[in-house]
Each structure stands twice: as structure tokens, then as C-alpha cells.
Design a protein around this motif. Structure first.
Motif, PDB file in Angstrom:
ATOM      1  N   SER A 139       1.355  -1.143  -0.154  1.00  0.00           N
ATOM      2  CA  SER A 139       0.332  -0.125   0.122  1.00  0.00           C
ATOM      3  C   SER A 139       0.838   1.154   0.198  1.00  0.00           C
ATOM      4  O   SER A 139       0.361   1.901  -0.759  1.00  0.00           O
ATOM      5  N   PHE A 181      -4.741   7.500 -11.435  1.00  0.00           N
ATOM      6  CA  PHE A 181      -6.165   7.631 -10.903  1.00  0.00           C
ATOM      7  C   PHE A 181      -7.621   7.782 -11.471  1.00  0.00           C
ATOM      8  O   PHE A 181      -7.929   7.072 -10.950  1.00  0.00           O
ATOM      9  N   HIS A 214     -10.401   5.109 -12.310  1.00  0.00           N
ATOM     10  CA  HIS A 214     -11.439   4.992 -11.706  1.00  0.00           C
ATOM     11  C   HIS A 214     -12.620   4.572 -12.431  1.00  0.00           C
ATOM     12  O   HIS A 214     -13.468   4.044 -12.923  1.00  0.00           O
ATOM     13  N   PHE A 253     -12.577   1.059 -13.920  1.00  0.00           N
ATOM     14  CA  PHE A 253     -13.304   0.585 -12.174  1.00  0.00           C
ATOM     15  C   PHE A 253     -14.217   0.598 -12.852  1.00  0.00           C
ATOM     16  O   PHE A 253     -14.932  -0.527 -12.727  1.00  0.00           O
ATOM     17  N   GLY A 272     -11.068   1.928   1.369  1.00  0.00           N
ATOM     18  CA  GLY A 272     -10.418   1.980  -0.078  1.00  0.00           C
ATOM     19  C   GLY A 272     -11.625   2.672  -0.620  1.00  0.00           C
ATOM     20  O   GLY A 272     -12.390   1.365  -1.726  1.00  0.00           O
ATOM     21  N   CYS A 273     -12.768   3.476  -0.386  1.00  0.00           N
ATOM     22  CA  CYS A 273     -13.972   3.966  -0.902  1.00  0.00           C
ATOM     23  C   CYS A 273     -14.346   4.078  -2.296  1.00  0.00           C
ATOM     24  O   CYS A 273     -15.156   4.380  -2.765  1.00  0.00           O
ATOM     25  N   ASP A 290      -9.295   6.387   0.755  1.00  0.00           N
ATOM     26  CA  ASP A 290      -9.302   6.424  -0.446  1.00  0.00           C
ATOM     27  C   ASP A 290      -7.745   7.252  -0.061  1.00  0.00           C
ATOM     28  O   ASP A 290      -7.455   7.658   0.602  1.00  0.00           O
ATOM     29  N   LEU A 291      -6.895   6.214  -0.858  1.00  0.00           N
ATOM     30  CA  LEU A 291      -5.492   7.449  -1.145  1.00  0.00           C
ATOM     31  C   LEU A 291      -5.466   9.237  -2.378  1.00  0.00           C
ATOM     32  O   LEU A 291      -4.786   9.740  -2.435  1.00  0.00           O
ATOM     33  N   CYS A 298      -5.865   8.841   2.613  1.00  0.00           N
ATOM     34  CA  CYS A 298      -4.542   8.536   3.749  1.00  0.00           C
ATOM     35  C   CYS A 298      -4.368   6.597   3.595  1.00  0.00           C
ATOM     36  O   CYS A 298      -5.684   6.087   2.081  1.00  0.00           O
ATOM     37  N   ASP A 299      -3.268   6.437   3.751  1.00  0.00           N
ATOM     38  CA  ASP A 299      -2.758   4.741   3.465  1.00  0.00           C
ATOM     39  C   ASP A 299      -4.155   3.557   4.318  1.00  0.00           C
ATOM     40  O   ASP A 299      -3.634   4.662   5.563  1.00  0.00           O
ATOM     41  N   MET A 300      -4.181   2.990   3.736  1.00  0.00           N
ATOM     42  CA  MET A 300      -5.687   2.181   5.007  1.00  0.00           C
ATOM     43  C   MET A 300      -5.109   1.338   5.524  1.00  0.00           C
ATOM     44  O   MET A 300      -5.679   0.880   6.213  1.00  0.00           O
ATOM     45  N   CYS A 342     -14.422  -3.213   0.019  1.00  0.00           N
ATOM     46  CA  CYS A 342     -15.090  -3.583  -0.984  1.00  0.00           C
ATOM     47  C   CYS A 342     -14.752  -3.423  -2.453  1.00  0.00           C
ATOM     48  O   CYS A 342     -13.957  -2.446  -2.194  1.00  0.00           O
ATOM     49  N   LEU A 343     -14.062  -4.463  -2.946  1.00  0.00           N
ATOM     50  CA  LEU A 343     -13.251  -4.726  -4.099  1.00  0.00           C
ATOM     51  C   LEU A 343     -12.056  -3.898  -3.374  1.00  0.00           C
ATOM     52  O   LEU A 343     -11.888  -3.113  -4.815  1.00  0.00           O
TER      53      LEU A 343
HETATM   54  N1  SAH Z   1     -15.101   0.377  -2.319  1.00  0.00           N
HETATM   55  C1  SAH Z   1     -15.307   1.423  -4.161  1.00  0.00           C
HETATM   56  C2  SAH Z   1     -13.649   1.223  -5.462  1.00  0.00           C
HETATM   57  C3  SAH Z   1     -13.080   0.146  -4.911  1.00  0.00           C
HETATM   58  S1  SAH Z   1     -11.623   0.493  -5.726  1.00  0.00           S
HETATM   59  C4  SAH Z   1     -15.914   0.555  -4.439  1.00  0.00           C
HETATM   60  O1  SAH Z   1     -16.537  -0.931  -4.698  1.00  0.00           O
HETATM   61  O2  SAH Z   1     -16.552   0.770  -5.757  1.00  0.00           O
HETATM   62  C5  SAH Z   1     -10.179   0.023  -4.710  1.00  0.00           C
HETATM   63  C6  SAH Z   1     -10.305   1.580  -4.415  1.00  0.00           C
HETATM   64  O3  SAH Z   1      -9.129   1.131  -3.370  1.00  0.00           O
HETATM   65  C7  SAH Z   1      -9.493   2.492  -5.389  1.00  0.00           C
HETATM   66  O4  SAH Z   1      -9.958   3.777  -4.995  1.00  0.00           O
HETATM   67  C8  SAH Z   1      -8.022   2.389  -4.484  1.00  0.00           C
HETATM   68  O5  SAH Z   1      -7.372   3.993  -4.681  1.00  0.00           O
HETATM   69  C9  SAH Z   1      -8.609   2.600  -3.146  1.00  0.00           C
HETATM   70  N2  SAH Z   1      -7.287   1.674  -2.482  1.00  0.00           N
HETATM   71  C10 SAH Z   1      -6.307   1.250  -3.164  1.00  0.00           C
HETATM   72  N3  SAH Z   1      -5.108   0.858  -2.687  1.00  0.00           N
HETATM   73  C11 SAH Z   1      -5.410   1.340  -1.301  1.00  0.00           C
HETATM   74  C12 SAH Z   1      -4.860   1.877   0.191  1.00  0.00           C
HETATM   75  N4  SAH Z   1      -3.676   1.498   0.074  1.00  0.00           N
HETATM   76  N5  SAH Z   1      -4.605   2.951   1.352  1.00  0.00           N
HETATM   77  C13 SAH Z   1      -6.388   3.427   0.513  1.00  0.00           C
HETATM   78  N6  SAH Z   1      -7.223   3.542  -0.279  1.00  0.00           N
HETATM   79  C14 SAH Z   1      -6.284   2.326  -1.303  1.00  0.00           C
END
Ligand code: SAH
Length: 185
Positions: free
Chosen positions: A31, A45, A49, A52, A84-85, A102-103, A113-115, A131-132
């Protein structure tokens, strides 16, 4: 006419190839490296997205909708952390207090922030969601962070693409080691 359409199609293909490349990078680096990736290339990014959203749009069901339905059935007083919202679909769809991490901020609701290290007190949330977003080679650290912020008896929700798991049983066992009990799969 035709050459413009061809060009548009080729550009579309290049963008989706870049999405898959970035997605793979996120799943195969730590991360901390993901933080660097998006800091060094903010364009990445946006491409990520877009890709995605396109990908998930083709699925019969988007797991985030299922999580929203689940939350709506439970008390609105429960505090949620969304790791990772992305575009904060959860925070904008429920009445609960939702901490969205989220990043990069796709929405003003995001705390950047880093999760693996979120700015929340220990035992301060009832439900933690990935979620994913269960990405990064330092998964253990990330899940320990979720454990730290969850209250005793809190709920961890994970939605991930089945093919991402090399061995579901090993994953479930590792989750048990981290202090989680499987309630439903
Ligand atoms: N949960 C959302 C987005 C999923 S995409 C949904 O279901 O719609 C995955 C997300 O995780 C991306 O926005 C990515 O930036 C975030 N992510 C990946 N690694 C991360 C980290 N270390 N810290 C925070 N967010 C992170």
C-alpha cells in the motif's frame, strides 16, 4: 467518420488496458507503493476509476449496492469505516456515520490516507468494509488496522472477485488467526 470512430475505439482499448495494468499494480504492490503510484501520476487515478466504473457496470450486480442494502437494514447508529472507498457510494447512500478512506479524493467525503494506517481511534467503529479494495501485498497489516479500529464484536465485510483468491480456505484461516470469526460467506 469511420477513421474517427476507429480512433475512438482504439483509445477506449488503450484506456481499458491501462486500467487493467494499474489494477494489477495495486494488487501486487504494497500500500505504501500504491500511495507513491498515484502521487507520481495523478492521471493514473482518473484512468483507474473510469476503468473500474466501466468494469463494474458490466457486472450483474455491484457488490457496493449489496453492502448498502445490508447497512440500511441495520441501525443507522452503527459507525462504518469504508476502506478504499472510491467514489464514496456507501457514505452517500446511508444515514450512518461513515468514515471513507482512499488514496485520492474522488469526493469531498474522502479522508485521504493509506488504509494501512487510518486516523481513527481503536475500537471506534461497528462495521469495517473492504469492497473490491482488499489490495496490497501488506494485507495482513491492512486487516490488522481494520481489527484495531473495530469494536469488540464488530463486523468486517469483504467483497472481492473470487479469482483474486489463490486459496479461499487459507484466506479464511488467516482471517481466523487475525481474530476474525466467519459469520457468513
Ligand atoms: N470500494 C469502492 C472502490 C473500489 S476500487 C467501490 O466498491 O466502489 C478500490 C479502491 O481502493 C480504489 O479507489 C483505490 O484507490 C483504493 N485503494 C487501494 N489501495 C489503497 C490504500 N493502500 N489505501 C487507501 N485506498 C486504497
Amino acid at each position: 467518420g469511420r477513421s474517427a470512430a476507429l480512433r475512438a475505439r482504439m483509445e477506449e482499448r488503450l484506456l481499458s488496458a491501462r486500467f487493467r495494468y494499474i489494477n494489477q499494480q495495486l494488487y501486487t504492490s504494497s500500500s505504501q507503493e500504491a500511495v507513491q503510484l498515484f502521487q507520481n501520476d495523478p492521471e493514473a487515478f482518473k484512468i483507474y476509476h473510469r476503468g473500474f466504473a466501466q468494469q463494474v457496470g458490466r457486472w450483474p450486480e455491484n457488490p457496493v449496492d449489496r453492502i448498502v442494502r445490508y447497512l440500511r437494514k441495520r441501525p443507522a447508529s452503527l459507525v462504518v469505516a469504508d476502506f478504499g472507498c472510491g467514489d464514496c457510494k456507501i457514505a452517500s447512500s446511508v444515514r450512518n456515520k461513515v468514515h471513507s478512506f482512499d488514496l485520492v479524493p474522488l469526493s469531498p467525503l474522502v479522508t485521504v490516507c493509506d488504509m494501512a494506517k487510518v486516523p481513527l481511534a481503536a475500537e471506534s467503529v461497528d462495521i469495517a468494509v473492504f469492497c473490491l479494495a482488499l489490495m496490497g501485498t501488506n494485507l495482513q497489516e491492512i486487516l490488522e488496522e481494520a481489527n484495531r479500529v473495530l469494536k469488540q464484536g464488530g463486523t468486517l465485510m469483504v467483497a472481492e472477485v473470487a479469482s483474486r483468491f489463490e486459496d479461499i480456505r487459507a484466506f479464511m484461516n488467516a482471517m481466523t488467526q487475525l481474530g476474525f470469526k466467519s459469520v457468513s460467506k
